[in-house]
Design an enzyme around this catalytic site. Structure first.
Site: not given
Length: 356
Positions: A4, A6, A8, A173, A203, A206, A227, A284-285
């Site tokens: 998991h 992303h 971007d 999102g 997702h 979360e 999540h 995640d990010d």
């Protein structure tokens, strides 16, 4: 094994600065430190405030063929440095395009880069990265909760590129958008994914309720939950998912910074560990959270008393729950088993490639 993350949200700040300068796009800062001060996070904020961070830097990357291929390539390099053997990276093709997408994201002027070509470029970057760095990389295409009209196109791209890095569909999102799991576009796309044999993750739970998790499982027929912390609010649902060996893609450091977890309470992952649930640890990010996979391992080791044995168990479960074809999954598991056996033989407390 990381399941998991992303694309971007995993871009090198240097790359953002390079393309912003090359393309004449204004950023809130012109140094790595300055950029990270604006888009990076050190303390918790709300999920919508976190999502707003992308507005600062995505215009520098979206719509640019060279940038999109490069961020995919550099992503694999990043994961190689973190000791990852296998990664599934996710993104929305529409959010990187500037043509055949309505609305055009990030206030871009219309161009000629379609979501279809975005997937092709990411695939090229991942495949070149895999050759260069020896990390097996696959991708997951995201539907966006606020744009159900994109979802059937995402399904078509999953089908088209199914044998070319793409292994699954996701729904990402803002899950606080009421009823968004049930928007017809998403439901149709997931029904189509089931029929076409496309793997599915969502997702859910979360910051949303256990009900969002139930919808992901019962309506969208998800095979993994992104999540999933709030599943614990519904003991009946949680026990059912334990029985069904549902995989939870856990992102501990992310959950702290997005406010998905209240640090005054026990983290859901501690319950998952104690109940021998099927879950993985993920970043995640990492761009926004200023983290690496090591951040999540250190956090669970130091604050939640995770052991080497548990790290082995969760990585084996991550491999088993990956969306690789069975034959490739067996190869990955054999690599992991060999690494963990080596640990016993060496009597060492850690392994540089698995748990660094």
């Amino acid at each position: 094994v990381e399941l998991h993350v992303h694309l971007d949200g995993a871009i090198k700040p240097e790359t953002i600065l390079y393309f912003a300068k090359k393309r004449g796009i204004a950023l809130p800062a012109d140094t790595v430190e300055g950029l990270l001060d604006v888009i990076g996070m050190d303390k918790p904020i709300s999920l919508p405030a976190f999502l707003a961070k992308f507005d600062y830097y995505m215009p520098a990357i979206a719509g640019c063929r060279e940038a999109i291929k490069r961020i995919a390539y550099e992503f694999v390099e990043m994961k190689a440095k973190e000791g990852v053997l296998y990664v599934e990276v996710r993104y929305s093709p529409h959010l990187l395009a500037n043509s055949k997408v309505d609305p055009i994201p990030w206030n871009q002027t219309e161009g000629d880069l379609t979501p279809d070509e975005v997937v092709d470029l990411v695939n090229q970057g991942l495949q070149e990265g895999e050759k260069a760095f020896g990390v097996k990389a696959r991708s997951i295409l995201c539907c966006m909760r606020h744009q159900p009209k994109w979802s059937l196109e995402v399904l078509e791209l999953c089908k088209k590129y199914h044998k070319n890095t793409v292994v699954a569909i996701d729904l990402a999102g803002d899950e606080t958008i009421e009823g968004s799991s049930l928007f017809p576009g998403h439901v149709e796309a997931y029904e189509g994914a089931v029929k076409s044999g496309i793997h599915r993750t969502v997702h859910a739970g979360e910051v949303g309720s256990a009900e969002v998790v139930r919808e992901a499982v019962d309506v969208l027929k998800t095979e993994r939950v992104g999540h999933g912390y709030h599943t614990l609010e519904d003991e009946v649902l949680y026990h059912r998912l334990l029985q069904e060996n549902m995989h939870f893609e856990v992102c501990p450091w992310s959950s702290y910074l997005t406010g998905a977890w209240d640090p005054k309470t026990e983290h859901a992952v501690v319950r998952f560990k104690n109940d021998k649930a099927n879950y993985s640890l993920n970043t995640d990010d990492p761009l926004i959270f200023k983290s690496t996979l090591n951040t999540d391992y250190q956090m669970t080791k130091e604050k939640m008393e995770f052991t080497e044995e548990e790290f082995k168990r969760l990585n084996i479960n991550a491999a088993k729950s990956s969306f690789l074809p069975e034959e490739e999954k067996e190869q990955l598991l054999n690599q992991l088993y060999a690494a963990t056996t080596g640990m016993f033989l060496l009597g060492s407390g850690s392994h540089p490639t698995l748990f660094s």
